[in-house]
Design an enzyme around this catalytic site. Structure first.
Site, PDB file in Angstrom:
ATOM      1  N   THR A  20      -4.100 -34.387  -5.007  1.00  0.00           N
ATOM      2  CA  THR A  20      -4.441 -33.436  -3.941  1.00  0.00           C
ATOM      3  C   THR A  20      -5.363 -32.353  -4.493  1.00  0.00           C
ATOM      4  O   THR A  20      -5.112 -31.827  -5.584  1.00  0.00           O
ATOM      5  CB  THR A  20      -3.154 -32.809  -3.366  1.00  0.00           C
TER       6      THR A  20
ATOM      7  N   SER B  85      11.049 -41.982   0.011  1.00  0.00           N
ATOM      8  CA  SER B  85      12.417 -41.796   0.522  1.00  0.00           C
ATOM      9  C   SER B  85      13.416 -42.567  -0.342  1.00  0.00           C
ATOM     10  O   SER B  85      14.549 -42.121  -0.559  1.00  0.00           O
ATOM     11  CB  SER B  85      12.507 -42.266   1.973  1.00  0.00           C
TER      12      SER B  85
ATOM     13  N   GLY C 127       2.746 -40.787  26.244  1.00  0.00           N
ATOM     14  CA  GLY C 127       2.206 -42.049  26.755  1.00  0.00           C
ATOM     15  C   GLY C 127       0.769 -42.260  26.289  1.00  0.00           C
ATOM     16  O   GLY C 127       0.410 -41.867  25.173  1.00  0.00           O
TER      17      GLY C 127
ATOM     18  N   PHE D  70      -2.325 -31.279  -9.765  1.00  0.00           N
ATOM     19  CA  PHE D  70      -1.170 -31.798 -10.512  1.00  0.00           C
ATOM     20  C   PHE D  70      -1.391 -33.299 -10.704  1.00  0.00           C
ATOM     21  O   PHE D  70      -1.495 -34.031  -9.711  1.00  0.00           O
ATOM     22  CB  PHE D  70       0.071 -31.540  -9.664  1.00  0.00           C
TER      23      PHE D  70
ATOM     24  N   LEU E  71       0.177 -36.476 -12.004  1.00  0.00           N
ATOM     25  CA  LEU E  71       1.298 -37.284 -12.500  1.00  0.00           C
ATOM     26  C   LEU E  71       1.043 -38.756 -12.197  1.00  0.00           C
ATOM     27  O   LEU E  71       1.064 -39.606 -13.085  1.00  0.00           O
ATOM     28  CB  LEU E  71       2.609 -36.821 -11.831  1.00  0.00           C
TER      29      LEU E  71
ATOM     30  N   PRO F 157      -2.256 -45.473 -11.335  1.00  0.00           N
ATOM     31  CA  PRO F 157      -2.174 -46.756 -10.628  1.00  0.00           C
ATOM     32  C   PRO F 157      -0.887 -47.520 -10.975  1.00  0.00           C
ATOM     33  O   PRO F 157      -0.311 -48.173 -10.111  1.00  0.00           O
ATOM     34  CB  PRO F 157      -3.425 -47.495 -11.101  1.00  0.00           C
TER      35      PRO F 157
ATOM     36  N   ALA G 173       1.905 -46.000 -12.423  1.00  0.00           N
ATOM     37  CA  ALA G 173       3.021 -45.064 -12.615  1.00  0.00           C
ATOM     38  C   ALA G 173       3.152 -44.201 -11.369  1.00  0.00           C
ATOM     39  O   ALA G 173       2.575 -43.119 -11.277  1.00  0.00           O
ATOM     40  CB  ALA G 173       2.793 -44.187 -13.855  1.00  0.00           C
TER      41      ALA G 173
ATOM     42  N   ARG H  66       3.506 -32.840  33.271  1.00  0.00           N
ATOM     43  CA  ARG H  66       3.130 -34.168  33.755  1.00  0.00           C
ATOM     44  C   ARG H  66       4.006 -34.567  34.954  1.00  0.00           C
ATOM     45  O   ARG H  66       5.235 -34.680  34.816  1.00  0.00           O
ATOM     46  CB  ARG H  66       3.297 -35.176  32.621  1.00  0.00           C
TER      47      ARG H  66
ATOM     48  N   GLU I   5       5.323 -37.040  -3.555  1.00  0.00           N
ATOM     49  CA  GLU I   5       6.354 -36.333  -4.349  1.00  0.00           C
ATOM     50  C   GLU I   5       7.669 -37.101  -4.339  1.00  0.00           C
ATOM     51  O   GLU I   5       8.758 -36.519  -4.372  1.00  0.00           O
ATOM     52  CB  GLU I   5       6.515 -34.884  -3.895  1.00  0.00           C
TER      53      GLU I   5
END
Ligand code: COS
Length: 381
Positions: free
Chosen positions: A154, A363, A335, A119, A121, A124, A126, A264, A360
């Site tokens: 991808t 946020s 840890g 795909f 879309l 650089p 946009a 642990r 996609e």
């Protein structure tokens, strides 16, 4: 609330992912290697054709089942999760939804047999501004002449064809964007070098370049000028799968931390005896469950045919932020050993999950989509 059939389905999927996909996950990350050997088993399970009707060779499922597959794949291997999400939601879906019968017959049976679709879309210049596409497709007598580049693609080096957006008007004021299905073996189509990434290193990400690519007139997907909307409609569905991916990654990190906390021993007892650790585990489990409910609700809304774009944005936004928070908490519980590669998957998950807050739609874009819907609804009351 999902049905018993979905719980049963999850058990089957989990068994497959644990036996077939999990054993290679750490090596794929370490070696930045695409898992070619996984493609046949994934195809045989029907996971490469979950949105493709049987008449084109697919094994269609409902969207909750599809989300479960992406979730369970990502629980053991984020790179496999994103490959499945991109192929099904971004590759197969737009051809099925907007393609002509001839295009469906040409591409979907190959996709159902496990050949990857991509795909295109992002460019650089946009990214979030998806309408800022600079790739141009100009209509000549008997073909489209396509020039431009797409980035962060991808499965770029593996895909046999890409659904790509391009401007189809020479007027810079005109935002006429049209989609095309471009075959890898057409002259002028080339793939850039594979990116060296923070996470999801077994997934195959690269630039695509179109240099005087002569695409046949029937490579046009749907109507001229409809490409921008087609891409956004495709992303509405894709965002559910990125949420499912983040959820699976977070679940993997949580289980790793839970098990470790019970094993642990410090100060003479497992660290899980400490209320401080218990509260962190409780928050992790609660946030994951809330993300899961949002994802399944968005999936059910999609199948019910009701508007779900704002809901898939919520599911993706919340699940990806939960995935990041949970994987960070897992590292704190583990840890120092959590920061080592190899034995524990927490550090790989922490690196893998970050992309879910970016790909996609960031946020910030999800919040914009949600807020626009809220304000539009207010206007209409
Ligand atoms: N489904 C269908 N149509 C949609 C839509 C959707 N989800 N979202 C917007 N549209 C339509 C609008 O209704 C508008 O139609 P009209 O011109 O007929 O009025 C048109 O598309 C343009 O919409 P808008 O003006 O809102 O576009 P913007 O340029 O402001 O962009 C955002 C809107 C930011 C939401 C969009 O560009 C976006 O989602 N960007 C993120 C892209 C992204 O996810 N990139 C990462 C890709 S990785 S694969």
């Amino acid at each position: 609330m999902i049905e018993q059939k979905h719980h049963d389905f999850r058990n089957q999927v989990r068994e497959f992912m644990e036996s077939t996909i999990a054993p290679l996950a750490a090596a794929l990350d370490e070696e930045q290697r695409f898992p070619d050997e996984h493609m046949k088993p994934l195809t045989d399970q029907g996971y490469m054709s979950m949105l493709i009707p049987e008449k084109y060779g697919g094994k269609p499922t409902d969207t909750v089942s599809y989300s479960i597959v992406v979730e369970e794949a990502s629980r053991v291997c984020g790179s496999t999760g994103i490959m499945l999400a991109a192929h099904n939601s971004l590759g197969c879906f737009p051809i099925l939804k907007f393609g002509s019968e001839a295009q469906r017959e040409k591409y979907l049976p190959r996709a159902a047999k496990g050949e990857l679709l991509a795909f295109g879309l992002s460019e650089p210049d946009a990214g979030s501004d998806a309408g800022g596409t600079r790739t141009m497709a100009l209509k000549q007598d008997d073909h489209w002449l396509v020039n431009g580049s797409k980035c962060w693609i991808t499965s770029a080096t593996k895909a046999f064809a890409t659904i790509a957006s391009a401007r189809t008007s020479e007027n810079p004021e005109d935002r006429e964007i049209t989609c095309f299905i471009l075959d890898k073996d057409w002259d002028g189509y080339s793939v850039g070098k594979k990116e060296n990434k923070l996470g999801l290193r077994g997934s195959d990400t690269a630039f695509l370049h179109f240099d005087d690519l002569k695409a046949p007139l029937d490579s046009q997907l749907g109507e001229i000028g409809e490409g921008f909307k087609q891409m956004l409609i495709t992303l509405d569905g894709g965002r559910i799968s990125i949420g499912a991916m983040a959820l699976g990654l977070g679940q993997g990190a949580f289980e790793c931390a839970l098990k470790y906390s019970a094993e642990r021993v410090q100060f003479g007892k497992p660290i899980s005896y400490n209320q401080g650790i218990q509260h962190i585990l409780a928050d992790m489990a609660t946030e994951l469950e809330a993300a899961r409910l949002l994802i399944y609700e968005a999936s059910q809304m999609k199948d019910a045919g009701v508007p779900f774009g704002h809901y898939s944005a919520m599911a993706k936004l919340y699940a990806s932020e939960v995935g990041r928070r949970v994987s960070e908490k897992a590292l704190s519980i583990l840890g120092s050993v959590g920061c080592l590669t190899g034995e524990y998957s927490a550090e790989r998950i922490w690196r893998d999950v970050k992309l879910c807050e970016i790909g996609e739609g960031t946020s910030e874009i999800q919040r914009l989509v949600i807020a626009r819907k809220l304000l539009k609804d207010l206007q209409n009351t």
